[in-house]
Design a protein around this motif. Structure first.
Motif, PDB file in Angstrom:
ATOM      1  N   ARG A  77       0.811  -1.222   0.000  1.00 18.66           N
ATOM      2  CA  ARG A  77       0.000   0.000   0.000  1.00 18.66           C
ATOM      3  C   ARG A  77       0.845   1.274   0.000  1.00 18.66           C
ATOM      4  N   LEU A  78       2.082   1.191   0.458  1.00 20.16           N
ATOM      5  CA  LEU A  78       2.874   2.410   0.658  1.00 20.16           C
ATOM      6  C   LEU A  78       3.840   2.706  -0.477  1.00 20.16           C
ATOM      7  N   VAL A  79       3.965   1.763  -1.426  1.00 21.26           N
ATOM      8  CA  VAL A  79       4.823   1.994  -2.593  1.00 21.26           C
ATOM      9  C   VAL A  79       4.068   1.477  -3.813  1.00 21.26           C
ATOM     10  N   GLU A  80       4.606   1.773  -4.995  1.00 22.22           N
ATOM     11  CA  GLU A  80       3.989   1.217  -6.201  1.00 22.22           C
ATOM     12  C   GLU A  80       4.326  -0.259  -6.305  1.00 22.22           C
ATOM     13  N   GLY A  81       3.472  -1.009  -6.937  1.00 19.67           N
ATOM     14  CA  GLY A  81       3.758  -2.435  -7.137  1.00 19.67           C
ATOM     15  C   GLY A  81       2.583  -3.279  -6.709  1.00 19.67           C
ATOM     16  N   SER A  82       2.628  -4.552  -7.143  1.00 19.47           N
ATOM     17  CA  SER A  82       1.500  -5.434  -6.822  1.00 19.47           C
ATOM     18  C   SER A  82       1.734  -6.139  -5.499  1.00 19.47           C
ATOM     19  N   SER A  83       0.638  -6.517  -4.891  1.00 21.95           N
ATOM     20  CA  SER A  83       0.722  -7.303  -3.661  1.00 21.95           C
ATOM     21  C   SER A  83       1.138  -8.725  -3.997  1.00 21.95           C
ATOM     22  N   PRO A  84       2.055  -9.286  -3.205  1.00 22.54           N
ATOM     23  CA  PRO A  84       2.483 -10.666  -3.467  1.00 22.54           C
ATOM     24  C   PRO A  84       1.437 -11.664  -2.971  1.00 22.54           C
ATOM     25  N   ALA A  85       1.634 -12.921  -3.363  1.00 31.46           N
ATOM     26  CA  ALA A  85       0.803 -13.989  -2.792  1.00 31.46           C
ATOM     27  C   ALA A  85       1.013 -14.012  -1.281  1.00 31.46           C
TER      28      ALA A  85
END
Ligand SMILES: NC(=O)c1ccc[n+]([C@@H]2O[C@H](COP(=O)([O-])OP(=O)(O)OC[C@H]3O[C@@H](n4cnc5c(N)ncnc54)[C@H](OP(=O)(O)O)[C@@H]3O)[C@@H](O)[C@H]2O)c1
Length: 232
Positions: A77-85
């Motif tokens: 939530r605090l940086v760009e990018g997707s959440s991991p499994a």
């Protein structure tokens, strides 16, 4: 700070893994109070670092103790990018089905349990079975390899102390990020729970780079060789 992420991005061949552990601790080596409170041990920059680690990994792994105590979201939530499994190591099946990290948000959710455990999990939650030793332990290398077989090659072992210590003891961590906050908790859960040694020559001596995170907080980036000792 950019250098700290480089080793996580190195290419991996099929079946290979990269495993990074993380712990946020006080000056006196505590990751939580006696009541299990740990959320604010570290400050805002450390949280951003944690979210960046999540974004760079295929899966974030926690022990059932942390999942139950903290009900963490384990999302980016605090940086760009997707959440991991999201992976919970729950050998005996004590994780409640309604826990937050098992809820469907289009991210893979997996439970690692001991071979032969019964019980269905909510629809969409994948169950990975790993052989269980006589002491009830699941070998961290077996967990790592089972997840790699599922395409989850870059793992962030986010806690708690028990789970990270098991990976460390088994030599199954490539790196460990220890974020030390300038506070003294005085008692509570220790960061590491490893078998006793009598000689300091037997202490683990990883190759360490320290980074200031500001406000007196320091990140120790520890590189371990495959056997858990210092790299050659
Ligand atoms: N400061 C931080 O960085 C940080 C990070 C995360 C959590 N925390 C805090 O840490 C506390 C929870 O940590 P914890 O150390 O008590 O528990 P934990 O590491 O989250 O979970 C430990 C449990 O997970 C299962 N487990 C994990 N790996 C296993 C393996 N290889 N083989 C068999 N079982 C395995 C076992 O479950 P069974 O007991 O069912 O056998 C074990 O007792 C909470 O207070 C949380 O707030 C702090």
């Amino acid at each position: 700070m950019g250098r700290v992420y480089g080793p996580l991005l190195e290419p991996l061949s099929a079946g290979q893994s990269r495993v990074i552990g993380q712990l946020g601790q006080s000056l006196d080596g505590r990751v939580a109070t006696v009541t299990g409170q740990s959320r604010d041990v570290n400050g805002a920059v450390a949280f951003v670092h944690l979210h960046r680690l999540r974004a760079l990994c295929d899966a974030v792994v926690v022990g059932v103790g942390t999942a139950v105590a903290d009900n963490p979201r384990l999302t980016v939530r605090l940086v760009e990018g997707s959440s991991p499994a999201r992976v919970v190591i729950d050998p005996k099946g004590r994780l409640p089905d309604d826990i937050g990290c098992l809820q469907d948000d289009d991210v893979r959710r997996l439970v690692v349990r001991a071979e032969g455990q019964d019980g269905a999990r909510p629809k969409g939650v994948e169950v990975i079975e790993v052989p269980c030793g006589p002491d009830g332990a699941l070998a961290p290398a077996a967990i790592r390899d089972a997840l790699a077989a599922e395409g989850l090659q870059r793992l962030l072992v986010e806690g708690g102390a028990n789970t990270v210590s098991r990976f460390l003891q088994a030599g199954a961590l490539d790196r460990l990020h220890v974020m030390v906050a300038p506070i003294v908790i005085g008692s509570g859960l220790s960061a590491f729970d490893l078998p006793p040694i009598s000689a300091l020559s037997d202490a683990l001596r990883p190759e360490v780079t320290a980074y200031s995170l500001g406000d007196g907080e320091v990140l120790y980036d520890c590189a371990f060789a495959a056997d858990g000792a210092s790299p050659a």
